[in-house]
Design an enzyme around this catalytic site. Structure first.
Site, PDB file in Angstrom:
ATOM      1  N   LYS A  11     -46.660  26.795 -12.968  1.00 43.69           N
ATOM      2  CA  LYS A  11     -47.666  27.637 -14.070  1.00 43.69           C
ATOM      3  C   LYS A  11     -48.092  29.031 -13.250  1.00 43.69           C
ATOM      4  O   LYS A  11     -48.225  28.742 -12.199  1.00 43.69           O
ATOM      5  CB  LYS A  11     -48.738  26.705 -14.719  1.00 43.69           C
ATOM      6  CG  LYS A  11     -49.606  26.211 -13.595  1.00 43.69           C
ATOM      7  CD  LYS A  11     -50.897  27.008 -13.258  1.00 43.69           C
ATOM      8  CE  LYS A  11     -51.749  26.052 -12.425  1.00 43.69           C
ATOM      9  NZ  LYS A  11     -53.004  27.056 -11.519  1.00 43.69           N
ATOM     10  N   ASP A 137     -54.718  20.222 -13.928  1.00 42.14           N
ATOM     11  CA  ASP A 137     -53.775  20.764 -14.595  1.00 42.14           C
ATOM     12  C   ASP A 137     -52.784  20.001 -14.887  1.00 42.14           C
ATOM     13  O   ASP A 137     -51.755  20.500 -15.773  1.00 42.14           O
ATOM     14  CB  ASP A 137     -53.385  21.743 -13.509  1.00 42.14           C
ATOM     15  CG  ASP A 137     -54.366  22.808 -12.910  1.00 42.14           C
ATOM     16  OD1 ASP A 137     -55.114  23.241 -13.557  1.00 42.14           O
ATOM     17  OD2 ASP A 137     -53.925  23.501 -11.885  1.00 42.14           O
TER      18      ASP A 137
HETATM   19  O1  C5P Z   1     -58.416  18.437 -10.683  1.00 43.22           O
HETATM   20  P1  C5P Z   1     -57.646  18.522  -9.271  1.00 43.22           P
HETATM   21  O2  C5P Z   1     -57.672  17.453  -8.348  1.00 43.22           O
HETATM   22  O3  C5P Z   1     -56.261  19.451  -9.406  1.00 43.22           O
HETATM   23  O4  C5P Z   1     -58.691  19.814  -8.708  1.00 43.22           O
HETATM   24  C1  C5P Z   1     -58.559  19.902  -6.973  1.00 43.22           C
HETATM   25  C2  C5P Z   1     -60.061  20.362  -6.539  1.00 43.22           C
HETATM   26  O5  C5P Z   1     -60.384  21.539  -7.203  1.00 43.22           O
HETATM   27  C3  C5P Z   1     -60.991  19.252  -7.037  1.00 43.22           C
HETATM   28  O6  C5P Z   1     -61.359  18.504  -6.057  1.00 43.22           O
HETATM   29  C4  C5P Z   1     -62.315  20.315  -7.166  1.00 43.22           C
HETATM   30  O7  C5P Z   1     -62.878  20.370  -5.962  1.00 43.22           O
HETATM   31  C5  C5P Z   1     -61.668  21.660  -7.475  1.00 43.22           C
HETATM   32  N1  C5P Z   1     -61.723  21.831  -9.048  1.00 43.22           N
HETATM   33  C6  C5P Z   1     -63.025  21.923  -9.741  1.00 43.22           C
HETATM   34  N2  C5P Z   1     -63.062  22.344 -11.020  1.00 43.22           N
HETATM   35  C7  C5P Z   1     -61.850  22.383 -11.778  1.00 43.22           C
HETATM   36  C8  C5P Z   1     -60.704  22.247 -11.195  1.00 43.22           C
HETATM   37  C9  C5P Z   1     -60.608  21.700  -9.939  1.00 43.22           C
HETATM   38  O8  C5P Z   1     -63.975  21.907  -8.972  1.00 43.22           O
HETATM   39  N3  C5P Z   1     -62.164  22.638 -13.084  1.00 43.22           N
END
Ligand code: C5P
Length: 295
Positions: A11, A137
């Site tokens: 993406k 995501d």
């Molecule tokens: O959700 P995901 O595990 O892909 O996100 C990776 C890291 O990015 C999370 O641990 C967080 O620190 C940060 N993140 C965030 N807010 C979001 C998406 C991601 O703080 N909306």
């Protein structure tokens, strides 16, 4: 059926506005996702036992519980008390740590694939519920749509139907550096500490961007593309600013960083233009260059 081969697409974020930090440490966002045809291949094969095994041609991704595809299989196995196993082979093409959602896409593909291979008959709503537990995501990739709006952590997704048939050519430049998303959000917190949080930029921005995309008005698109995280990632990786400038100097008006970086993408007016710029960029050895399209 005991084997499935799935394209696991990447993406881009055409718009990514970080609104505020939440109590759970995540951040509320407003984002536009676009699915592109740069893809990993996921090969799922049934196992006669309960074991989940991940292998990959890439040494950059883990094969244990840290792998999101592994976790996708595990969450189904545990939540639904299944006595089923799977061999997950990941052929990596999407650069790791590039802001293009490779790991999240692999997790979504595994959920979608196992729904068939393990004959689970889960609805999209149920799959989305598993997806949001795996990462912010992941839900986008469960929806079979080229463009979508993401809210909350990015995991509340609404397809942008008027853009369903639109296809854009993109040039992607991905430097060798790996960017950690959680580090970039921590830096965002540090940079914004003490600042009054503005709840939203201009509310109509996403609408105007969508309209410019619909009209294929790339000058308008170029003005509306936005990513809050550029101001955090760029000072840490100054090479990205040079890539952005270079793409602009090559005549491309719409250029942006995807996610938390490090991929920089440009939208091109035509395949011909994209191919000619691709040929020029290919000569430089410092970064990986891709020619890709909405899918
Ligand atoms: O959700 P995901 O595990 O892909 O996100 C990776 C890291 O990015 C999370 O641990 C967080 O620190 C940060 N993140 C965030 N807010 C979001 C998406 C991601 O703080 N909306």
């Amino acid at each position: 059926m005991n084997k499935l081969v799935i394209n696991s697409y990447a993406k881009l974020n055409l718009y990514l506005e970080v609104l505020n930090r939440r109590k759970d440490g995540y951040h509320n966002l407003k984002t536009i996702f676009e699915r592109i045809d740069l893809a990993d291949k996921i090969i799922l094969s049934l196992r006669p036992d309960k074991i989940i095994r991940v292998s990959s041609n890439s040494k950059q991704i883990p094969s244990d519980q840290r792998n999101l595809a592994y976790r996708a299989a595990l969450i189904l196995q545990e939540s639904l008390h299944l006595e089923k196993g799977v061999e997950i082979k990941i052929v990596k093409n999407i650069p790791v740590g590039s802001g293009m959602g490779g790991g999240s896409s692999n997790a979504a593909s595994t959920l979608l694939g196992l729904n068939k291979l393990w004959k689970l008959k889960l609805s999209r709503k149920q799959l989305v519920n598993f997806a949001r537990k795996l990462g912010s995501d992941v839900p986008f990739f469960i929806y079979n749509c080229p463009f979508a709006l993401g809210r909350d952590r990015g995991e509340v997704v609404r397809p942008i139907r008027p853009l369903d048939r639109h296809k854009f050519w993109h040039l992607l430049v991905v430097p060798r550096s790996f960017v950690s998303t959680s580090k970039i959000y921590r830096e965002w917190d540090r940079a914004k500490k003490g600042q009054r949080v503005r709840l939203t930029r201009v509310n109509s921005n996403v609408k105007i961007l969508t309209l410019s995309l619909r009209n294929k008005d790339l000058l308008g698109v170029g003005k509306r593309l936005f990513n809050s995280l550029e101001e955090i990632t760029f000072p840490l990786y100054p090479g990205l600013v040079r890539i952005k400038r270079k793409l602009r100097n090559l005549g491309l008006p719409a250029v942006l960083m995807s996610g938390s970086g490090s991929a920089i993408f440009a939208i091109s007016r035509s395949r011909k233009e994209a191919r000619s710029v691709y040929a020029k960029l290919k000569k430089q050895k410092t970064a990986r260059v891709f020619l890709t399209r909405t899918c």
